[in-house]
Design an enzyme around this catalytic site. Structure first.
Site, PDB file in Angstrom:
ATOM      1  NE  ARG A 178      -1.154  11.424   6.085  1.00 37.00           N
ATOM      2  CZ  ARG A 178      -1.448  10.183   5.699  1.00 37.00           C
ATOM      3  NH1 ARG A 178      -1.611   9.238   6.607  1.00 37.00           N
ATOM      4  NH2 ARG A 178      -1.565   9.896   4.416  1.00 37.00           N
ATOM      5  CG  ASP A 202      -1.969   1.019   1.223  1.00 38.88           C
ATOM      6  OD1 ASP A 202      -3.099   0.703   1.613  1.00 38.88           O
ATOM      7  OD2 ASP A 202      -1.678   2.159   0.810  1.00 38.88           O
ATOM      8  CG  ASP A 232      -2.912   3.528  -2.989  1.00 36.67           C
ATOM      9  OD1 ASP A 232      -3.974   2.885  -3.015  1.00 36.67           O
ATOM     10  OD2 ASP A 232      -2.521   4.123  -1.977  1.00 36.67           O
ATOM     11  CD  GLU A 233      -5.508  -0.973  -1.130  1.00 38.04           C
ATOM     12  OE1 GLU A 233      -5.542  -1.593  -0.060  1.00 38.04           O
ATOM     13  OE2 GLU A 233      -6.508  -0.686  -1.789  1.00 38.04           O
ATOM     14  CE1 TYR A 272      -4.051   8.908  -6.337  1.00 38.75           C
ATOM     15  CE2 TYR A 272      -5.535  10.763  -6.087  1.00 38.75           C
ATOM     16  CZ  TYR A 272      -5.310   9.455  -6.455  1.00 38.75           C
ATOM     17  OH  TYR A 272      -6.343   8.714  -6.964  1.00 38.75           O
TER      18      TYR A 272
END
Length: 697
Positions: free
Chosen positions: A60, A18, A120-121, A23
DNA sequence: ATTGTCAAGCG
DNA sequence: CGCTTGAC
């Protein structure tokens, strides 16, 4: 819901990969100066700074989260770099991220079986690599079995999210019980929704491990046989899910929402946006299908509406599908017709409930079109490229410069593939492209008993034969179905008739044909027919007029040499206009092996009636082998133009240094930067065994 | 006013 | 199929 399956026969080692804030990483690769800075990716700037769809880890830390507006992010993190998703056709364009995901798949697929799970996995079955590595490193079986990355897709996915970012998590079989004992039930893959709620409120299940106290039959009684056993299994860390070898998407779709005041309120607006969507879909189809030697069959339109109705029946706007025809104009006009059909149904359905204005107030809040039923074209068959590039003229006939001569008549065509085998387990799909009417037709058929039908359109056609079911390779076998769909679309002025889902059946030597017929414009009021060989079932009420035309069984004498033919026609008339004559169909059932010919023909409509006649031939074809079947999904390294080999200089040293040490080592080794010791996976196990790796417990 | 895409299950 | 759900 996953279906309970027999337990996997052997232990697999499965990795779930993952990509962290994917992005953002893509943008940072494009602009390396963004690395290390708080970065976010937004789509649509105008309204409150756009919506954040990806947030880098630096950002974050300031409390920036997904789904924030750009303005909010700026507030808590003034230095955040906000990158916009590219816009094409008036909408967000995710192409570059999809392509970047393909790069990842291409790299990973060198290590094992890949299943592309999302943009994306990736699931990666590295059992073989692990076994090889273990042998090479002379690990004992015990060591291998107690140090697997994940016993199943389920565990692998769970583990991959546990230590983010840039860390790996191993799930040794010995830690499964402990892991599940404290795993909140709603974290589990299929349990994020209603089922998870029910488990929590009805069974007081908080953690996945809590499910252990319930017997399999108890769970089955509560949630059904499949879901019950599935729950019982996952409580024990068991899952029948295997890594499906698939690196290409099964469908393509694009859509846009028109929230609140942006909603579309007239057909012109709808048409405009459908046209935009069609352009993007066409572009994406063209690249995928041409590059990967595939073909798509179905076009689907999906729309959402809000309307003036207040309380009563919130009927959903229906979805509609038809055969996919290539080219942006055709996709756009077909999609628009589908919209009109859906709108017609929608309004009719909701008419029962009165509205204040009295007029049909509707507003489209979302539009969505997609192409599905994608098949691999067998090698040796002309590529789909020709559908996109060749001008629609007989001079450039599809098969002209190929081994088959041109122009191609159906019989000629069929004879180019002589019978060679007694193996009749093959089924074929043929796609025909009519040069004159500029329509395409796709049909599927299946071997029934001893014979295989091939659906073919008469007249001058382009042909493709696709063999989606290889009788020779096990992994190419598609699930058994009793019947196969057949779609056909024919235009005439503003009338579109779409017989959908006809079923061919061959029962005891008799064939019959059933077609569902719709009139999208709601004008097909009267279906008349005088042929006793046909059965009509007319549907009433406010729904789209619909009829099921059924041809009574036609004898198929397989031992005779002349084909039996059944022709029938039906006509639907509008009460007012002759030009609204909606449908005259003419079907033939032809068995090339038969010598008895039956013909049933309806009188042609009176002079002045405008009509459309079509005849379809059903041919019993020989068993034939298309040499060299192409796999449905060969690895992108061979198929994809994106042949990504990474070069050493492409690897950013700064990024490398941010990675956990053991991963750095591994990367350096595999890239040959530092030492030249081989066997990376074995080393990883070693580091794990020594306690330097992250682990799930 | 959580966007845009996917896959999968169900009747 | 057409619809719903779940997930990223």
């Amino acid at each position: 819901m996953p279906v309970a399956r027999p337990e996997p026969s052997e232990v697999r080692v499965i990795a779930h990969v993952d990509l962290d804030c994917f992005y953002v990483q893509v943008e940072q690769r494009k602009r390396p100066e963004l690395r290390g800075k708080p970065t976010g990716v937004v789509q649509y700037n105008p309204w409150r700074g756009g919506g954040l769809i990806a947030v880098g880890y630096e950002a974050r830390q300031f409390g920036v989260t997904r789904n924030m507006r750009g303005d909010e992010a700026k507030k808590v993190c003034p230095n955040i770099e906000l990158i916009q998703v590219p816009v094409a056709h008036g909408k967000a364009d995710l192409t570059q991220y999809r392509d970047a995901g393909s790069e990842v798949v291409a790299v990973l697929s060198r290590k094992g079986t890949c299943e592309r799970a999302s943009i994306d996995e990736v699931y990666l079955d590295i059992t073989d690599a692990c076994v090889a590595s273990a042998l090479e490193e002379q690990f004992s079986d015990d060591v291998l079995k107690s140090h697997v990355l994940g016993l199943s897709e389920m565990l692998a996915k769970l583990a991959s999210g546990m230590h983010k970012p840039a860390q790996q998590t191993l799930v040794p079989s010995s830690s499964v019980t402990k892991l599940l004992a404290t795993l909140p039930i709603k974290k589990m893959k299929q349990l994020g929704g209603k089922l998870g709620d029910s488990l929590q409120s009805d069974l007081r299940v908080v953690f996945v491990g809590d499910l252990l106290q319930f017997s399999e039959s108890k769970l089955q009684n509560l949630y059904g046989i499949n879901t019950g056993t599935w729950l019982w299994n996952i409580a024990r860390g068991l899952s029948g899910d295997e890594v499906k070898p698939r690196t290409l998407p099964k469908s393509h779709s694009c859509g846009k929402t028109f929230p609140g005041p942006k909603s579309l309120k007239n057909l012109a607006e709808v048409k405009h946006w459908i046209t935009e969507l069609a352009m993007e879909l066409q572009e994406r189809l063209e690249t995928d299908l041409c590059q990967n030697h595939r073909m798509a069959h179905l076009l689907t339109l999906h729309a959402g509406t809000s309307q003036g109705y207040k309380t009563n029946s919130d009927n959903k706007f229906p979805s509609k599908s038809c055969v996919l025809r290539y080219g942006k104009e055709k996709i756009a006009s077909d999609a628009f017709k589908l919209f009109e059909r859906a709108l017609s149904d929608y309004l009719a359905q909701n008419k029962a409930s009165p509205i204040k204005g009295g007029s049909g107030i509707w507003a489209v809040t979302s539009l969505f079109i997609g192409a599905s039923n994608i098949w691999a074209i067998p090698s040796g068959v002309n590529p789909i490229t020709q559908f996109f590039s060749a001008p629609a003229s007989p001079e450039n006939s599809f098969l002209k410069d190929k081994e088959c001569s041109s122009p191609v008549s159906p019989s000629n065509f069929l004879n180019t593939e002589p019978s060679t085998s007694s193996d009749n387990k093959c089924a074929y799909i043929e796609m025909c492209y009519d040069l004159r009417s500029d329509t395409s037709f796709a049909g599927t058929c299946k071997d029934v008993g001893t014979s295989t039908f091939l659906v073919s359109k008469c007249e001058e056609t382009k042909h493709l034969i696709v063999d989606p079911y290889s009788s020779t390779s096990d992994h190419n076998v598609i699930e058994e179905k009793d019947t196969f769909p057949m779609d056909y679309m024919q235009e005439s002025d503003d009338i579109t008739c779409t017989p959908t889902f006809g079923d061919f059946m061959n029962v005891n030597g008799q064939a019959s044909l059933k077609l569902d017929v719709f009139d999208p414009c709601h004008r097909l009021l009267d279906l008349s027919n005088t042929d006793s060989n046909l059965e009509f079932k007319e549907q009433t009420s406010l729904e789209t007029p619909q009829a099921v035309i059924q041809c009574s069984p036609v004898d198929l004498d397989l031992s005779s040499s002349e084909p039996p033919t059944a022709e029938f026609a039906c006509q639907a008339t509008n009460e007012s206009q002759i030009r609204d004559t909606a449908l005259v169909s003419n079907y033939k059932l032809i068995n090339t092996d038969g010598n008895e010919s039956q013909t049933r023909r309806k009188e042609l409509p009176a002079e002045g009636d405008q009509q459309m006649c079509h005849s379809w031939k059903l041919r019993d074809i020989w068993d034939r082998k298309l040499s060299g079947h192409k796999q449905c999904d060969t690895p992108p390294s061979k198929q994809n133009q994106y042949l990504w080999g990474y070069k050493q200089e492409d690897i950013d040293a700064q990024i490398l240094s941010e990675l956990p040490e053991e991963i750095q080592e591994e990367l350096c080794r595999s890239l040959g930067i530092k030492r030249s010791k081989k066997s990376t996976i074995g080393d990883f196990f070693k580091s794990y065994a020594q306690g330097t790796g992250s682990r799930a417990d």
